[in-house]
Write a protein that holds these residues in place. Structure first.
Motif, PDB file in Angstrom:
ATOM      1  N   ASN A 101       0.844  -1.194   0.000  1.00 27.29           N
ATOM      2  CA  ASN A 101       0.000   0.000   0.000  1.00 27.29           C
ATOM      3  C   ASN A 101       0.881   1.247   0.000  1.00 27.29           C
ATOM      4  N   VAL A 102       0.239   2.406   0.097  1.00 25.39           N
ATOM      5  CA  VAL A 102       0.962   3.671  -0.003  1.00 25.39           C
ATOM      6  C   VAL A 102       1.621   4.037   1.324  1.00 25.39           C
ATOM      7  N   GLU A 103       2.415   5.084   1.287  1.00 23.50           N
ATOM      8  CA  GLU A 103       3.226   5.473   2.434  1.00 23.50           C
ATOM      9  C   GLU A 103       2.386   5.820   3.658  1.00 23.50           C
ATOM     10  N   GLY A 104       1.187   6.355   3.461  1.00 24.17           N
ATOM     11  CA  GLY A 104       0.362   6.770   4.588  1.00 24.17           C
ATOM     12  C   GLY A 104      -0.438   5.667   5.236  1.00 24.17           C
ATOM     13  N   ALA A 105      -0.361   4.444   4.722  1.00 24.10           N
ATOM     14  CA  ALA A 105      -1.142   3.339   5.255  1.00 24.10           C
ATOM     15  C   ALA A 105      -0.603   2.871   6.607  1.00 24.10           C
ATOM     16  N   ASP A 106      -1.506   2.424   7.464  1.00 23.62           N
ATOM     17  CA  ASP A 106      -1.147   1.903   8.783  1.00 23.62           C
ATOM     18  C   ASP A 106      -0.699   0.454   8.628  1.00 23.62           C
ATOM     19  N   MET A 107       0.611   0.251   8.527  1.00 26.08           N
ATOM     20  CA  MET A 107       1.182  -1.078   8.278  1.00 26.08           C
ATOM     21  C   MET A 107       2.412  -1.269   9.155  1.00 26.08           C
ATOM     22  N   PRO A 108       2.226  -1.526  10.438  1.00 23.83           N
ATOM     23  CA  PRO A 108       3.385  -1.706  11.332  1.00 23.83           C
ATOM     24  C   PRO A 108       4.319  -2.805  10.834  1.00 23.83           C
ATOM     25  N   GLY A 109       5.609  -2.542  10.959  1.00 24.81           N
ATOM     26  CA  GLY A 109       6.603  -3.519  10.554  1.00 24.81           C
ATOM     27  C   GLY A 109       6.831  -3.624   9.062  1.00 24.81           C
ATOM     28  N   SER A 110       6.324  -2.661   8.306  1.00 28.23           N
ATOM     29  CA  SER A 110       6.426  -2.734   6.852  1.00 28.23           C
ATOM     30  C   SER A 110       7.785  -2.242   6.353  1.00 28.23           C
ATOM     31  N   LEU A 111       8.091  -2.609   5.118  1.00 25.94           N
ATOM     32  CA  LEU A 111       9.288  -2.174   4.405  1.00 25.94           C
ATOM     33  C   LEU A 111       8.869  -1.159   3.352  1.00 25.94           C
ATOM     34  N   THR A 112       9.552  -0.012   3.292  1.00 23.91           N
ATOM     35  CA  THR A 112       9.269   1.004   2.278  1.00 23.91           C
ATOM     36  C   THR A 112      10.324   0.934   1.180  1.00 23.91           C
ATOM     37  N   LEU A 113       9.856   0.877  -0.071  1.00 24.25           N
ATOM     38  CA  LEU A 113      10.744   0.883  -1.228  1.00 24.25           C
ATOM     39  C   LEU A 113      10.478   2.125  -2.071  1.00 24.25           C
ATOM     40  N   CYS A 114      11.505   2.589  -2.780  1.00 29.19           N
ATOM     41  CA  CYS A 114      11.397   3.756  -3.659  1.00 29.19           C
ATOM     42  C   CYS A 114      12.137   3.469  -4.958  1.00 29.19           C
ATOM     43  N   VAL A 139       4.234  -5.239   3.629  1.00 28.40           N
ATOM     44  CA  VAL A 139       4.262  -6.027   4.855  1.00 28.40           C
ATOM     45  C   VAL A 139       4.057  -7.490   4.466  1.00 28.40           C
ATOM     46  N   SER A 140       4.686  -8.391   5.199  1.00 30.34           N
ATOM     47  CA  SER A 140       4.688  -9.791   4.808  1.00 30.34           C
ATOM     48  C   SER A 140       4.899 -10.681   6.025  1.00 30.34           C
ATOM     49  N   ASN A 141       4.518 -11.944   5.893  1.00 29.91           N
ATOM     50  CA  ASN A 141       4.885 -12.926   6.905  1.00 29.91           C
ATOM     51  C   ASN A 141       6.219 -13.591   6.575  1.00 29.91           C
ATOM     52  N   VAL A 142       6.874 -13.101   5.517  1.00 28.55           N
ATOM     53  CA  VAL A 142       8.242 -13.494   5.156  1.00 28.55           C
ATOM     54  C   VAL A 142       9.157 -12.331   5.519  1.00 28.55           C
ATOM     55  N   LEU A 143      10.296 -12.619   6.123  1.00 28.56           N
ATOM     56  CA  LEU A 143      11.246 -11.558   6.452  1.00 28.56           C
ATOM     57  C   LEU A 143      11.778 -10.929   5.171  1.00 28.56           C
ATOM     58  N   LEU A 144      11.529  -9.621   4.999  1.00 31.98           N
ATOM     59  CA  LEU A 144      11.950  -8.910   3.797  1.00 31.98           C
ATOM     60  C   LEU A 144      13.104  -7.975   4.118  1.00 31.98           C
ATOM     61  N   MET A 145      14.142  -8.041   3.316  1.00 32.44           N
ATOM     62  CA  MET A 145      15.297  -7.159   3.456  1.00 32.44           C
ATOM     63  C   MET A 145      15.133  -5.952   2.539  1.00 32.44           C
ATOM     64  N   GLY A 146      15.696  -4.811   2.945  1.00 28.68           N
ATOM     65  CA  GLY A 146      15.624  -3.609   2.145  1.00 28.68           C
ATOM     66  C   GLY A 146      16.579  -3.636   0.966  1.00 28.68           C
ATOM     67  N   ALA A 147      16.439  -2.617   0.097  1.00 28.66           N
ATOM     68  CA  ALA A 147      17.242  -2.578  -1.133  1.00 28.66           C
ATOM     69  C   ALA A 147      18.352  -1.540  -1.098  1.00 28.66           C
ATOM     70  N   GLY A 148      18.561  -0.905   0.044  1.00 26.90           N
ATOM     71  CA  GLY A 148      19.677   0.038   0.120  1.00 26.90           C
ATOM     72  C   GLY A 148      19.290   1.448   0.505  1.00 26.90           C
ATOM     73  N   GLY A 149      17.988   1.747   0.541  1.00 25.74           N
ATOM     74  CA  GLY A 149      17.554   3.057   0.997  1.00 25.74           C
ATOM     75  C   GLY A 149      17.219   4.031  -0.114  1.00 25.74           C
ATOM     76  N   CYS A 150      16.269   4.908   0.174  1.00 17.96           N
ATOM     77  CA  CYS A 150      15.795   5.919  -0.777  1.00 17.96           C
ATOM     78  C   CYS A 150      16.836   7.022  -0.970  1.00 17.96           C
ATOM     79  N   HIS A 151      16.949   7.499  -2.211  1.00 21.68           N
ATOM     80  CA  HIS A 151      17.887   8.570  -2.539  1.00 21.68           C
ATOM     81  C   HIS A 151      17.169   9.846  -2.987  1.00 21.68           C
ATOM     82  N   CYS A 152      15.884   9.953  -2.684  1.00 22.31           N
ATOM     83  CA  CYS A 152      15.104  11.102  -3.162  1.00 22.31           C
ATOM     84  C   CYS A 152      15.646  12.431  -2.658  1.00 22.31           C
ATOM     85  N   SER A 153      15.929  12.510  -1.350  1.00 23.23           N
ATOM     86  CA  SER A 153      16.367  13.787  -0.784  1.00 23.23           C
ATOM     87  C   SER A 153      17.701  14.227  -1.372  1.00 23.23           C
TER      88      SER A 153
END
Length: 220
Positions: A101-114, A139-153
């Motif tokens: 879902n989108v960034e404003g969704a209530d999803m505890p423990g979620s991973l954000t990708l950009c 969000v998942s019942n599988v442990l998800l690793m990030g991709a390195g972090g957002c570079h937008c800023s």
């Protein structure tokens, strides 16, 4: 070798599906609207009640409009309940699942990708090569690793957004991609303007799908 089957709920035009297919899944899509551009097996139906039996994994992207930052400016769609109802349903099912879902969704423990962390770019009308700014939560019942972090800023002044059903170019919210630019930066050359604005870039779900496949390969 038989590929594992993934059910793609609320599939729209198949941005997520293409990523999962590239990762190694056979994908079946379900959406309440008929999707003529969906690239794999498609069924028109209610994603909230579609049978989950026979699938190795499930991805779901419930409607996001009531969770978006702009939802306070418009009438609510009345679909916000679907997010947590979907998570509860898939948790009870018990197989590997991913909900987006989108960034404003209530999803505890979620991973954000950009898109910026995947190097997704397009050359825009002004001659610049711009990075995709598109934050989506998983969000998942599988442990998800990030991709390195957002570079937008760090890329301010050379990012492109994909949203809305028309227009393009310099906007009050930054640079907005037109249809051609949006297709290029999202990696979705088959999509309509509406479809690309609603989609997850395939790069995101290929990255996540590879992790789900690795989880499936581990003996129970």
């Amino acid at each position: 070798m038989t590929r594992p089957r993934l059910l793609d709920l609320f599939c729209c035009e198949g941005g997520a599906a293409v990523g999962y297919h590239r990762a190694g899944f056979d994908v079946v899509g379900v959406d309440i609207e008929h999707q003529t551009r969906y690239p794999y097996e498609f069924h028109q139906g209610d994603a909230m009640t579609w049978p989950l039996d026979g699938f190795d994994a499930v991805h779901a992207s419930p409607p996001c409009q009531d969770h978006s930052a702009l939802s306070t400016l418009h009438a609510k769609h009345g679909t916000a309940w679907m997010l947590h109802a979907t998570i509860e349903r898939l948790t009870a099912w018990g197989g590997p699942w991913v909900v987006e879902n989108v960034e404003g969704a209530d999803m505890p423990g979620s991973l954000t990708l950009c898109g910026s962390e995947f190097g997704l770019t397009a050359r825009t009308q002004d001659g610049k090569v711009r990075l995709l700014k598109r934050h989506r939560r998983f969000v998942s019942n599988v442990l998800l690793m990030g991709a390195g972090g957002c570079h937008c800023s760090a890329s301010r002044g050379r990012i492109v957004g994909v949203y809305g059903d028309g227009g393009g170019g310099a906007m009050t919210r930054g640079y907005k991609g037109d249809l051609a630019e949006s297709r290029e930066v999202m990696g979705m050359p088959w999509a309509s303007r509406h479809g690309v604005s609603q989609a997850i870039p395939p790069a995101y779900t290929q990255f996540i799908g590879e992790q789900v496949l690795a989880h499936l390969a581990v003996p129970a």
